[in-house]
Design an enzyme around this catalytic site. Structure first.
Site: not given
Length: 832
Positions: A261, A293-294, A316
């Protein structure tokens, strides 16, 4: 609980400016609840005399509420909404004090006690609307504010948050104020963390985990920081806007529902990424990609945040694309797009062919419950594929220019699809609005088929196109190597725009035509007859793993569409996988062959033969890797050999000896894999499971034991597992999942037959009681996927029609039943 609608959010956003939250959490009040005090400063816009709105909070007990110094009645709380009436234009202050309940489902403030050492940890997961479980808020993404956080924690704990934290004494911790961020991005992680810290470019970096995992984190700390620094530097080369927060912590937390997250300054990851057993390089690559990605989210999602949840793709899809691309550019893991093609892209293709599919950028997300359902293969994999196609069509220079314009226009604010397309349009002469309409507002998967015509020496190639989207693809032409019959050599790669203006001359007939070679677009592909013959004979002779991934995906799609017999797919795997060198490809093909082909697509009577084929394939891979030069490939082969064992003798001997002959030695992960398979086969018992748990009392060991116990082919064991899942609410999210994974086994269909009709009734009740996270697990893992028959399909459809499951479960059941109907069609096609 009332869900927020888009209309309500738009109305409240027009009404309010929210400036500041002061949040004070007390984590010393016992095991069940924690204290939460929130002070919100906000302004009411407009020139009307007064107006009404509401604030969200979901407490165990709402103790006091004051608005501008005047008390409000806590009893006026209506589910999760507290009305604020007669608000005059101007500034206001709302104070809310409550007791909040800790979670065991990974939602809100999750509390976990480590069975390895008895230490307790808590962390927040506030996405999408679980803010209300931790503090009172105007809970929608476009009401950004500054957050000041104070936490009281037990002695010996460390508190992590979005900003740098300081221990001020007596268990009190204060975090630096945040810049403007959305409510769902606030984060806290508290406990006796093991931490490793460093600095990079003047910013503090840290990685954190449970103390019981400390040796494993320390072993990988250099790699984790190396990946983090490399991605951080690469993003600063791509983006004009610098990293917008004061620190970068990465906390590996227990029982986390997602992969990670993107909380600003405090990214939380599932702590399975702290590897305590042997892993393949592909697993390390996946971890690196998730880090990238995060980190991309710090810009896509945190600096610039969606205005409403219909634009979740702006978070996303971009993070997914940037995660894979940046990992490939900046780290030693240069083949990430092969892994994407094998795993993530298949996720997108599958999701896009179900009745629950939706556009990448849907226009009809009416409320938060609906929005939560769209975190799926469309928003991640299809969206990232669309962006990869956009870069191929637009060019990376203009793409990055558009992104940087977007950041400059909307930093520390909110944006929509229209805003992003306008930013792109400012950087190019191409019609990006038309591109967006074709790619982001439509559903389904196009299909591309090659047609080779003409006489040898003067052949032409046309691409037949079933679908509406434009594609810019590469077409690979391959010839047989005259010196090596099984090897294919590239002749030419053609760049073709689809729909095609006219056929392209290609000279003599190639041995193989591969559409979408390089995997830059998103479409199912098929082969002409000559090419398919070459695939059967020479697939492993293709030189590029990404090309092989495109071919394997095409075969997978053909099996799922009933166009390629399942037995033929297994034959191709048996012939070519023993020669494969790419770990992601070997693992992905074996997973599909075992989990879908053997378990669902072949008739029950043919399953033993399918498993035998896969077991022999794994034996070939194990023999091939006896020299020790390919430990990752050998580990994959051993794992799948365990999973496909039809008889216990070999794997039981491995367990007894503690080693696979020739290696590897059995670490805890392999020991639990073997014991689970022995449980399925009826070759172990409770005493053996208890003994294994005594040797590995960790959280992972607890999950392994739960999985094994549920897998035992014993009526009493099944009854206990069912009771734990559906009658008791004591299982955490991870223990529920482990129990569900063990319960249904194709080998035990007769034993569990009575539970199939019970599932639909009891899953609906469970989901209503325990909420979306457990509903998702019940629909994903506890569904009787092995029961591929018309009765299971009928019962499921009746449940959807009559039982009114909550949205999270309804979505999962819709998808599972569509997959079940597909499996029935595939079986029927395989018997024709």
């Amino acid at each position: 609980m009332s869900v927020l609608t888009r209309d309500e959010a738009q109305t409240r956003a027009r009404l309010l400016d929210v400036h500041h939250y002061a949040i004070d959490l007390d984590l010393t009040r016992g095991d069940e609840t924690f204290g939460s005090r929130t002070v919100i400063r906000f302004t009411v816009r407009g020139d009307t005399d007064s107006t009404d709105t509401f604030v969200e909070v979901k407490p165990a007990e709402l103790r006091t509420v004051t608005l501008d110094g005047h008390p409000l009645d806590p009893a006026a709380l209506d589910e999760n909404r507290l009305a604020l009436k007669n608000l005059a234009p101007g500034e206001h202050e709302l104070r809310v004090e409550a007791a909040m309940r800790y979670s065991r489902t990974g939602e809100g403030m999750h509390r976990f006690t480590d069975p390895a050492d008895g230490e307790t940890y808590v962390y927040t997961q506030l996405f999408l609307d679980d803010v209300q479980r931790v503090y009172a808020a105007f809970d929608q993404p476009d009401l950004k504010a500054v957050f000041d956080l104070t936490v009281t924690a037990p002695e010996g704990w460390t508190v992590l948050a979005n900003g740098v934290t300081e221990h001020t004494g007596d268990g009190r911790w204060k975090a630096a104020p945040t810049p403007l961020i959305s409510t769902y991005l606030v984060a806290v992680a508290a406990g006796p963390w093991h931490s490793v810290r460093t600095e990079h470019r003047g910013l503090p970096f840290g990685i954190h985990c449970r103390r019981s995992l400390a040796p494993h984190l320390d072993a990988d700390a250099d790699e984790l920081f190396e990946v983090t620094r490399a991605c951080f530097d690469r993003y600063h080369e791509k983006f004009d806007e610098p990293y917008p927060f004061d620190s970068y912590d990465q906390a590996f937390v227990p029982e986390f529902n997602a992969g990670a997250m993107e909380n600003p300054g405090l990214v939380t990851f599932r702590d399975e990424f702290v590897f305590r057993s042997a892993v393949t390089d592909t697993q390390r690559q996946t971890r690196a990609m998730v880090i990238a990605h995060e980190m991309a989210h710090m810009w896509f999602g945190d600096l610039v945040t969606l205005r409403w949840w219909d634009d979740i793709w702006l978070n996303e899809s971009f993070a997914e694309y940037m995660g894979y691309q940046t990992t490939a550019e900046a780290t030693r893991f240069t083949d990430t797009w092969t892994d994407f093609g094998v795993t993530r892209k298949a996720w997108g293709y599958d999701a896009d062919q179900r009745p629950s599919t939706h556009p990448v950028a849907p226009e009809d997300v009416q409320d938060t419950a609906s929005a939560l359902l769209n975190f799926d293969g469309i928003s991640y994999a299809k969206g990232a594929s669309a962006l990869r196609q956009l870069v191929a069509w637009l060019g990376e220079k203009d793409f990055l220019a558009g992104i940087n314009t977007h950041f400059e226009r909307h930093k520390f604010a909110n944006a929509s699809l229209a805003d992003f397309i306008d930013s792109l349009a400012a950087a190019t002469d191409r019609d990006v609005h038309a591109w967006a309409d074709a790619w982001l507002r439509t559903t389904g998967v196009d299909t591309l088929v090659p047609s080779v015509t003409g006489d040898n020496g003067s052949r032409t190639l046309a691409v037949q196109h079933a679908g509406e989207r434009p594609h810019r693809i590469a077409v690979g032409l391959y010839d047989q190597d005259p010196g090596d019959e099984g090897r294919l050599t590239p002749r030419e790669r053609l760049d073709i725009d689809v729909p095609q203006a006219e056929p392209r001359p290609i000279g003599k007939l190639p041995a193989l035509v591969v559409l979408n070679d390089g995997d830059l677009s998103y479409a199912k592909i098929r082969f002409d007859a000559d090419s398919f013959r070459t695939v059967r004979e020479s697939l492993s002779g293709l030189p590029d793993p990404l090309t092989r991934a495109v071919v394997w995906n095409a075969l997978r799609d053909a099996v799922r569409d009933g166009e390629l017999p399942a037995a033929t797919y297994l034959d191709i795997a048996r012939a070519h996988l023993p020669h494969e060198t790419d770990l992601a490809l070997v693992d992905g093909v074996l997973a599909f062959a075992a989990g879908q082909v053997a378990d669902r697509y072949v008739a029950p009577g043919q399953r033993p033969a399918a498993l035998h084929t896969l077991a022999e394939l794994c034996r070939d891979l194990i023999r091939r890797t006896e020299d020790g030069d390919h430990p990752g490939l050998r580990l994959i082969a051993v794992r799948h050999r365990i999973a496909t064992a039809a008889h216990p003798d070999t794997i039981a001997a491995w367990l007894a000896d503690g080693i696979v002959p020739g290696g590897p030695e059995l670490d805890p992960e392999l020991r639990w894999r073997i014991l689970t398979r022995l449980a399925v086969l009826g070759a172990t018992d409770e005493d053996a499971i208890a003994a294994e748990l005594a040797g590995d009392p960790s959280a992972t060991g607890q999950e392994g034991a739960a999985r094994c116990r549920a897998a035992l082919p014993d009526a009493d064991a099944k009854a206990r597992a069912w009771e734990a899942m559906f009658a008791s609410d004591d299982l955490s999210n991870y223990l529920f999942t482990a129990t569900a994974q063990g319960f249904w086994q194709p080998e035990q269909a007769d034993l569990v037959r009575e539970y199939v009709p019970r599932y639909y009734t009891e899953a609906v009740a469970l989901a209503a009681r325990r909420g979306p996270a457990i509903a998702d697990a019940a629909g994903r893992w506890a569904f009787p996927a092995h029961a591929v028959d018309a009765d299971t399909l009928r019962l499921g459809r009746e449940c959807l029609a009559d039982a009114d499951p909550i949205p999270a479960l309804r979505r999962k059941l819709t998808d599972q039943l569509d997959d079940l109907a597909r499996a029935l069609r595939v079986r029927e096609a395989n018997t024709d």
